[in-house]
Design a protein around this motif. Structure first.
Motif, PDB file in Angstrom:
ATOM      1  N   TYR A  49       0.853  -1.190   0.000  1.00  9.76           N
ATOM      2  CA  TYR A  49       0.000   0.000   0.000  1.00  9.76           C
ATOM      3  C   TYR A  49       0.889   1.240   0.000  1.00  9.76           C
ATOM      4  N   TYR A  50       0.780   2.028  -1.064  1.00  6.03           N
ATOM      5  CA  TYR A  50       1.498   3.301  -1.104  1.00  6.03           C
ATOM      6  C   TYR A  50       0.559   4.421  -0.674  1.00  6.03           C
ATOM      7  N   ASN A  51      -0.592   4.512  -1.312  1.00  7.46           N
ATOM      8  CA  ASN A  51      -1.651   5.439  -0.914  1.00  7.46           C
ATOM      9  C   ASN A  51      -2.954   4.950  -1.533  1.00  7.46           C
ATOM     10  N   GLU A  52      -4.018   5.726  -1.375  1.00  6.62           N
ATOM     11  CA  GLU A  52      -5.318   5.264  -1.875  1.00  6.62           C
ATOM     12  C   GLU A  52      -5.350   5.116  -3.392  1.00  6.62           C
ATOM     13  N   ASP A  53      -4.400   5.694  -4.086  1.00  8.57           N
ATOM     14  CA  ASP A  53      -4.359   5.619  -5.541  1.00  8.57           C
ATOM     15  C   ASP A  53      -3.305   4.665  -6.090  1.00  8.57           C
ATOM     16  N   LEU A  54      -2.580   3.992  -5.224  1.00  9.33           N
ATOM     17  CA  LEU A  54      -1.555   3.073  -5.706  1.00  9.33           C
ATOM     18  C   LEU A  54      -1.330   1.949  -4.691  1.00  9.33           C
ATOM     19  N   GLN A  55      -1.741   0.753  -5.111  1.00  7.83           N
ATOM     20  CA  GLN A  55      -1.559  -0.439  -4.292  1.00  7.83           C
ATOM     21  C   GLN A  55      -1.206  -1.599  -5.206  1.00  7.83           C
ATOM     22  N   ALA A  56      -0.642  -2.648  -4.647  1.00  9.85           N
ATOM     23  CA  ALA A  56      -0.313  -3.835  -5.426  1.00  9.85           C
ATOM     24  C   ALA A  56      -0.544  -5.068  -4.562  1.00  9.85           C
ATOM     25  N   PHE A  57      -1.032  -6.132  -5.206  1.00  8.72           N
ATOM     26  CA  PHE A  57      -1.400  -7.336  -4.467  1.00  8.72           C
ATOM     27  C   PHE A  57      -1.066  -8.585  -5.258  1.00  8.72           C
ATOM     28  N   ASP A  58      -0.804  -9.656  -4.537  1.00 10.39           N
ATOM     29  CA  ASP A  58      -0.794 -10.983  -5.125  1.00 10.39           C
ATOM     30  C   ASP A  58      -2.251 -11.285  -5.503  1.00 10.39           C
ATOM     31  N   THR A  59      -2.500 -11.668  -6.727  1.00  8.60           N
ATOM     32  CA  THR A  59      -3.865 -11.866  -7.208  1.00  8.60           C
ATOM     33  C   THR A  59      -4.609 -12.932  -6.406  1.00  8.60           C
ATOM     34  N   ARG A  60      -3.927 -14.000  -6.032  1.00 12.25           N
ATOM     35  CA  ARG A  60      -4.592 -15.068  -5.261  1.00 12.25           C
ATOM     36  C   ARG A  60      -5.030 -14.578  -3.894  1.00 12.25           C
ATOM     37  N   LEU A  61      -4.189 -13.777  -3.240  1.00 11.10           N
ATOM     38  CA  LEU A  61      -4.545 -13.208  -1.945  1.00 11.10           C
ATOM     39  C   LEU A  61      -5.769 -12.312  -2.085  1.00 11.10           C
ATOM     40  N   LEU A  62      -5.788 -11.515  -3.103  1.00  5.30           N
ATOM     41  CA  LEU A  62      -6.897 -10.609  -3.329  1.00  5.30           C
ATOM     42  C   LEU A  62      -8.189 -11.364  -3.632  1.00  5.30           C
ATOM     43  N   MET A  63      -8.123 -12.369  -4.488  1.00  5.05           N
ATOM     44  CA  MET A  63      -9.311 -13.164  -4.812  1.00  5.05           C
ATOM     45  C   MET A  63      -9.840 -13.883  -3.569  1.00  5.05           C
ATOM     46  N   PHE A  64      -8.944 -14.436  -2.761  1.00  4.70           N
ATOM     47  CA  PHE A  64      -9.355 -15.099  -1.529  1.00  4.70           C
ATOM     48  C   PHE A  64     -10.087 -14.121  -0.610  1.00  4.70           C
ATOM     49  N   SER A  65      -9.531 -12.936  -0.447  1.00  2.00           N
ATOM     50  CA  SER A  65     -10.123 -11.931   0.443  1.00  2.00           C
ATOM     51  C   SER A  65     -11.500 -11.489  -0.061  1.00  2.00           C
ATOM     52  N   LEU A  66     -11.621 -11.275  -1.356  1.00  2.00           N
ATOM     53  CA  LEU A  66     -12.912 -10.860  -1.913  1.00  2.00           C
ATOM     54  C   LEU A  66     -13.948 -11.973  -1.832  1.00  2.00           C
ATOM     55  N   GLN A  67     -13.539 -13.194  -2.089  1.00  2.00           N
ATOM     56  CA  GLN A  67     -14.471 -14.319  -1.973  1.00  2.00           C
ATOM     57  C   GLN A  67     -14.954 -14.461  -0.537  1.00  2.00           C
ATOM     58  N   LEU A  68     -14.065 -14.306   0.419  1.00  2.00           N
ATOM     59  CA  LEU A  68     -14.442 -14.383   1.825  1.00  2.00           C
ATOM     60  C   LEU A  68     -15.398 -13.252   2.199  1.00  2.00           C
ATOM     61  N   ALA A  69     -15.183 -12.072   1.648  1.00  2.00           N
ATOM     62  CA  ALA A  69     -16.100 -10.947   1.893  1.00  2.00           C
ATOM     63  C   ALA A  69     -17.502 -11.275   1.411  1.00  2.00           C
ATOM     64  N   ILE A  70     -17.599 -11.914   0.265  1.00  2.00           N
ATOM     65  CA  ILE A  70     -18.909 -12.286  -0.270  1.00  2.00           C
ATOM     66  C   ILE A  70     -19.561 -13.359   0.594  1.00  2.00           C
ATOM     67  N   GLU A  71     -18.800 -14.383   0.935  1.00  2.00           N
ATOM     68  CA  GLU A  71     -19.339 -15.493   1.714  1.00  2.00           C
ATOM     69  C   GLU A  71     -19.788 -15.077   3.106  1.00  2.00           C
ATOM     70  N   THR A  72     -19.082 -14.136   3.710  1.00  2.00           N
ATOM     71  CA  THR A  72     -19.397 -13.724   5.083  1.00  2.00           C
ATOM     72  C   THR A  72     -20.176 -12.418   5.143  1.00  2.00           C
ATOM     73  N   ASN A  73     -20.451 -11.845   3.973  1.00  2.00           N
ATOM     74  CA  ASN A  73     -21.206 -10.591   3.873  1.00  2.00           C
ATOM     75  C   ASN A  73     -20.552  -9.444   4.645  1.00  2.00           C
ATOM     76  N   VAL A  74     -19.239  -9.408   4.606  1.00  2.00           N
ATOM     77  CA  VAL A  74     -18.484  -8.310   5.212  1.00  2.00           C
ATOM     78  C   VAL A  74     -18.477  -7.145   4.240  1.00  2.00           C
ATOM     79  N   GLN A  75     -18.811  -5.975   4.710  1.00  2.00           N
ATOM     80  CA  GLN A  75     -18.858  -4.798   3.845  1.00  2.00           C
ATOM     81  C   GLN A  75     -17.454  -4.228   3.651  1.00  2.00           C
TER      82      GLN A  75
END
Length: 94
Positions: A49-75
């Motif tokens: 995380y550099y700032n709100e306009d520049l971040q970088a992620f491992d795609t698998r980590l990001l997909m896992f986190s988003l899938q978990l957000a959907i499954e658990t209904n975390v906003q």
């Protein structure tokens, strides 16, 4: 998007076919040197995380986190928030 932001974030990520993803905002022009720094750091750590306009992620980590957000209904309303709230990987701030 206002009602289910995580769905829009996941849909945006579905097109990514690379191991890593760089997230660039639209409110500032990204300096190439900062982008190079992000890519270098991403080789060492999966969530940068550099700032709100520049971040970088491992795609698998990001997909896992988003899938978990959907499954658990975390906003969530950003990729960074998904990783911070739902993974065991803290954001590396540079």
């Amino acid at each position: 998007m206002a009602d289910t932001p995580y769905i829009a974030l996941l849909n945006g990520l579905k097109a990514v076919s690379q191991e890593n993803v760089v997230v660039v905002g639209l409110s500032h022009i990204v300096d190439e040197q900062k982008l190079d720094t992000m890519l270098c750091e991403l080789g060492q750590y999966p969530a940068i995380y550099y700032n709100e306009d520049l971040q970088a992620f491992d795609t698998r980590l990001l997909m896992f986190s988003l899938q978990l957000a959907i499954e658990t209904n975390v906003q969530i309303d950003s990729y960074a928030m998904a990783v911070e709230k739902l993974s065991n990987t803290p954001l590396q701030k540079i």
